[in-house]
Write a protein that holds these residues in place. Sequence first.
Motif, mmCIF file in Angstrom:
data_model
loop_
_atom_site.group_PDB
_atom_site.id
_atom_site.type_symbol
_atom_site.label_atom_id
_atom_site.label_comp_id
_atom_site.label_asym_id
_atom_site.label_seq_id
_atom_site.Cartn_x
_atom_site.Cartn_y
_atom_site.Cartn_z
ATOM 1 N N LEU A 475 0.829 -1.206 0.000
ATOM 2 C CA LEU A 475 0.000 0.000 0.000
ATOM 3 C C LEU A 475 0.864 1.257 0.000
ATOM 4 O O LEU A 475 0.552 2.247 -0.672
ATOM 5 N N LEU A 476 1.977 1.214 0.743
ATOM 6 C CA LEU A 476 2.884 2.360 0.770
ATOM 7 C C LEU A 476 3.530 2.625 -0.581
ATOM 8 O O LEU A 476 3.880 3.765 -0.909
ATOM 9 N N LEU A 477 3.701 1.574 -1.366
ATOM 10 C CA LEU A 477 4.393 1.703 -2.654
ATOM 11 C C LEU A 477 3.457 2.053 -3.805
ATOM 12 O O LEU A 477 3.921 2.290 -4.930
ATOM 13 N N GLN A 478 2.154 2.076 -3.544
ATOM 14 C CA GLN A 478 1.202 2.275 -4.640
ATOM 15 C C GLN A 478 1.400 3.618 -5.339
ATOM 16 O O GLN A 478 1.377 3.706 -6.568
ATOM 17 N N ASP A 479 1.572 4.669 -4.573
ATOM 18 C CA ASP A 479 1.733 5.988 -5.192
ATOM 19 C C ASP A 479 3.008 6.049 -6.019
ATOM 20 O O ASP A 479 3.017 6.599 -7.135
ATOM 21 N N VAL A 480 4.106 5.494 -5.487
ATOM 22 C CA VAL A 480 5.356 5.483 -6.243
ATOM 23 C C VAL A 480 5.184 4.678 -7.520
ATOM 24 O O VAL A 480 5.622 5.097 -8.607
ATOM 25 N N ALA A 481 4.544 3.490 -7.413
ATOM 26 C CA ALA A 481 4.350 2.634 -8.583
ATOM 27 C C ALA A 481 3.470 3.315 -9.627
ATOM 28 O O ALA A 481 3.730 3.219 -10.841
ATOM 29 N N ARG A 482 2.440 4.037 -9.164
ATOM 30 C CA ARG A 482 1.539 4.708 -10.107
ATOM 31 C C ARG A 482 2.268 5.811 -10.859
ATOM 32 O O ARG A 482 2.102 5.967 -12.072
ATOM 33 N N ARG A 483 3.091 6.584 -10.144
ATOM 34 C CA ARG A 483 3.846 7.651 -10.821
ATOM 35 C C ARG A 483 4.813 7.066 -11.844
ATOM 36 O O ARG A 483 4.952 7.584 -12.965
ATOM 37 N N HIS A 484 5.487 5.981 -11.459
ATOM 38 C CA HIS A 484 6.414 5.344 -12.399
ATOM 39 C C HIS A 484 5.675 4.798 -13.613
ATOM 40 O O HIS A 484 6.157 4.914 -14.753
ATOM 41 N N MET A 485 4.512 4.198 -13.387
ATOM 42 C CA MET A 485 3.743 3.625 -14.503
ATOM 43 C C MET A 485 3.280 4.717 -15.458
ATOM 44 O O MET A 485 3.381 4.566 -16.692
ATOM 45 N N ASP A 486 2.770 5.834 -14.913
ATOM 46 C CA ASP A 486 2.312 6.934 -15.783
ATOM 47 C C ASP A 486 3.471 7.495 -16.594
ATOM 48 O O ASP A 486 3.322 7.793 -17.798
ATOM 49 N N ALA A 487 4.626 7.643 -15.955
ATOM 50 C CA ALA A 487 5.781 8.178 -16.675
ATOM 51 C C ALA A 487 6.235 7.221 -17.768
ATOM 52 O O ALA A 487 6.607 7.651 -18.877
ATOM 53 N N GLU A 488 6.221 5.912 -17.488
ATOM 54 C CA GLU A 488 6.653 4.936 -18.484
ATOM 55 C C GLU A 488 5.654 4.834 -19.631
ATOM 56 O O GLU A 488 6.041 4.704 -20.799
ATOM 57 N N ARG A 489 4.357 4.900 -19.330
ATOM 58 C CA ARG A 489 3.343 4.830 -20.396
ATOM 59 C C ARG A 489 3.461 6.016 -21.347
ATOM 60 O O ARG A 489 3.281 5.884 -22.561
ATOM 61 N N SER A 490 3.765 7.182 -20.811
ATOM 62 C CA SER A 490 3.813 8.393 -21.640
ATOM 63 C C SER A 490 4.916 8.332 -22.688
ATOM 64 O O SER A 490 4.812 8.976 -23.743
ATOM 65 N N ARG A 491 5.986 7.536 -22.414
ATOM 66 C CA ARG A 491 7.068 7.454 -23.395
ATOM 67 C C ARG A 491 7.269 6.039 -23.945
ATOM 68 O O ARG A 491 8.315 5.740 -24.522
ATOM 69 N N GLY A 492 6.260 5.186 -23.754
ATOM 70 C CA GLY A 492 6.360 3.822 -24.268
ATOM 71 C C GLY A 492 7.428 3.003 -23.581
ATOM 72 O O GLY A 492 8.074 2.160 -24.208
ATOM 73 N N GLY A 493 7.597 3.248 -22.295
ATOM 74 C CA GLY A 493 8.647 2.560 -21.541
ATOM 75 C C GLY A 493 8.183 1.252 -20.936
ATOM 76 O O GLY A 493 7.307 0.556 -21.474
ATOM 77 N N LEU A 494 8.754 0.909 -19.789
ATOM 78 C CA LEU A 494 8.529 -0.387 -19.143
ATOM 79 C C LEU A 494 7.347 -0.305 -18.182
ATOM 80 O O LEU A 494 7.390 0.420 -17.184
ATOM 81 N N VAL A 495 6.302 -1.054 -18.484
ATOM 82 C CA VAL A 495 5.102 -1.087 -17.662
ATOM 83 C C VAL A 495 4.842 -2.530 -17.241
ATOM 84 O O VAL A 495 4.694 -3.414 -18.096
ATOM 85 N N ILE A 496 4.809 -2.780 -15.930
ATOM 86 C CA ILE A 496 4.569 -4.130 -15.412
ATOM 87 C C ILE A 496 3.067 -4.386 -15.422
ATOM 88 O O ILE A 496 2.304 -3.724 -14.703
#
Length: 585
Positions: A475-496
Motif C-alpha cells: 500500500l505504501l508503494l502504490q503511489d510510487v508505482a503509479r507515478r512510475h507507470m504513468d511516466a513509463e506509459r507516456s514514453r512507451g517505456g517499461l510497464v509491469i
Amino acid sequence: MASLELKEEKNYLYAVLNLPTTASPSEIRERYKALSMVFHPDKQQDLHVKEAATKEFLEIQKAYEVLSDPFLREVYDFLGPEGLNKTWPAELRSKDSEEIKAVLRQWKIDHSNEILKKLLQPRGIITCAVNASSLFAEGYDHSGSFSNFVNRLNDISLSSFSVRHGILKTLNPRTSIGVTSEVHPGSRDVFSPRGILTGALRHQFSPHLALELTAAYLKPHIITAKTTYTDHENAVAVRANFIPALWYLFPPVTTIAFTRRLFRNSLTQGSAVWTYSPEWPGGSLELNVSSPTEFDFTSIDDYVDATESSIFGGPGSISGFATGVGKWSCGLTLAGQYSCIKAQFSLFFRELSLRLKASAEVGIKHIGYIISAKWIGQKCAFGTGVGLTNEGVILKLQIKYLEQKWILPITLTPEHDLNLALYTILVPSTVVVVGYHLFLKPRRRAQRTRYFEDARRVLNDEKSELKREIENSTLLLQDVARRHMDAERSRGGLVILEAVYGPSPDKEAAGLDVNVTTSLQALVHNGQLYISSRTPKPAIQGFLDPVPSVPKTLRVRYMFRDRVHYAEIPDLLPVILPLKDHLVI
C-alpha cells in the motif's frame, strides 16, 4: 517485513536497499535517502500503515549503518549476519583489507571447529572388544552341523572391556580443569593397571598460545605436557610424556607437530609430525597433505540446507545427496621397518548428516584397509566400519547417545582374509541401500508434501501478521508505482502488467504464488529494472516468501514500446527488464 530466517540470509541488507554487493558508497547513500523519504513514519497518517512503515524504516536504517561502514561491510560480506554479532578488536579497523580477511577467515574456521568439537566430544566411553573368530575359523571337528555351530557360538569371548568417564570444569574464560577415570575390569594382564585416574589442567595464555598438563594419580605416575601455538596460517604443537621418578632411565616420549595452510585461497593443509621415543632413538616422521572440497549437485527442484533441522523441518531434496564436502589426504610415515604410505578419502553429505570414509595403508611389513560410515544426529550418532590388516578382519560398531559413547570392535578372524572382509562390507552396505530406498526416500517425499501443505495454510491465513505487513508495504508503494507507470506509459517505456513470485508451478507447490506487480513497478527507473541474482528477493519491500527455503521463480508479463513481453526468471538469475528474448510474438 521479513522473517527471522530471512534476516539471517547472506546479502539480506543489500536486498533491503535493492543494491548489488558491488554497490559504491555513493549508491548506498543515495538509495538510503530515497527509501527513507518513502517509509519515514512521520509521513504516514494511517496507524496501521505507520506501524508497517516504522518497521521498514528501521530495517533501512540498520542496512545503511552496516553497509556505510567500510569495516562492518567487510565483516558482513565475509561472515554474513553472524559476524555482526561478534565484538571485534578496535585495532582491527586500522588493518588493510587482506589482513582483515585473514582474521575473518581464521575466525570462521575456528568457530566451525569449536562447534563440531562440542557436538562430538563424549564424556563417557565404554569399549567392549569381542573375539568372534571362532565363527569363521577352520578346524572344528564336531559331529553334526548344528552342534558345530553351537560350539562356535560358545567360543565367542570377551577379549577386553574398559569404561572411561571424564568431567570438565571451567574456572574462568582461560582456565579449565578436568578429571578422567578409566577402568579395565576384564583385564587379565597382571602387568597392566586395572584402573587409571588422570587430572588435567588447561590454560589459554593468549588467543594463540595454550598449555595443557595431565597427570596420572595412580602408578605409574605419568605426566603429559602439551603446548600449542596457532596463528592465521600455522599451528605448532609440542607434547612430552614422562615418569618423574624414572626420567633419568627413560627419556620423555616427545612429539613435535607442525601444520600449515599451503595456499592462500585454499584450505589445503600440510603437516609434519616428528616423534622421539626410547624405542626409536632416531625418531619417526609423518608427512601428510589434506584438502576439503565442497560439492553441489542441486537442481532447481531441490532444496538443501546444512543444518539438520532443515532435513526434518524443511522440504529437503528428494535424494539427500545434493551437497556436502569431499576431503582427501595422503601421507608418508618414516619409521624404519614400520614405514608406510597412506591415503584417505571421505564424503560428508550435509542433508543426511552421513559421512563415508575409505583409507588404505601400505608398508614394508603390513598392509591395511578401512571402510567406514557414520551418521551424526542431534542427540545420537551411529558408526560402523570394517578394517582389514595383517592382524585380521575387524568389524567396529559405535553408538553415541547424548554424551555417552559405546564402542564394540569385533574380531572376525586373526588372519588377512580378503574374501571375509569383502563379505563383511557387502552385508551392511546392502542393508543401508535397501533401507534408504524403502524407508528414507519415501519419508523425504512425504515430508516435502507436508511442508508445502503447511506453507499453503500459512499463506492463506487471513490473520497472518507477516501477510498484513506485506500488504501494508504494498500500500505504501502504490503511489510510487503509479507515478512510475504513468511516466513509463507516456514514453512507451517499461510497464509491469502482472508479476507473481513463487515456487515452480507443479502439483506440490500449487497455490503458493504471491502478486508482486506493485513492488516491481516501483523499482522501474528510466525504462529499466535490475535486481541482482545475489539479492534475496523476499527482503525487497512488498515481497513475501510464500514457502521459505524452496527455489522460486519470478514470472512477469510487461509492456515495452507498446509490445507485450513475458519472462520467467529463477532466483539463481538476475532480473533484467526489458530484454528482446522476452518479446511475445
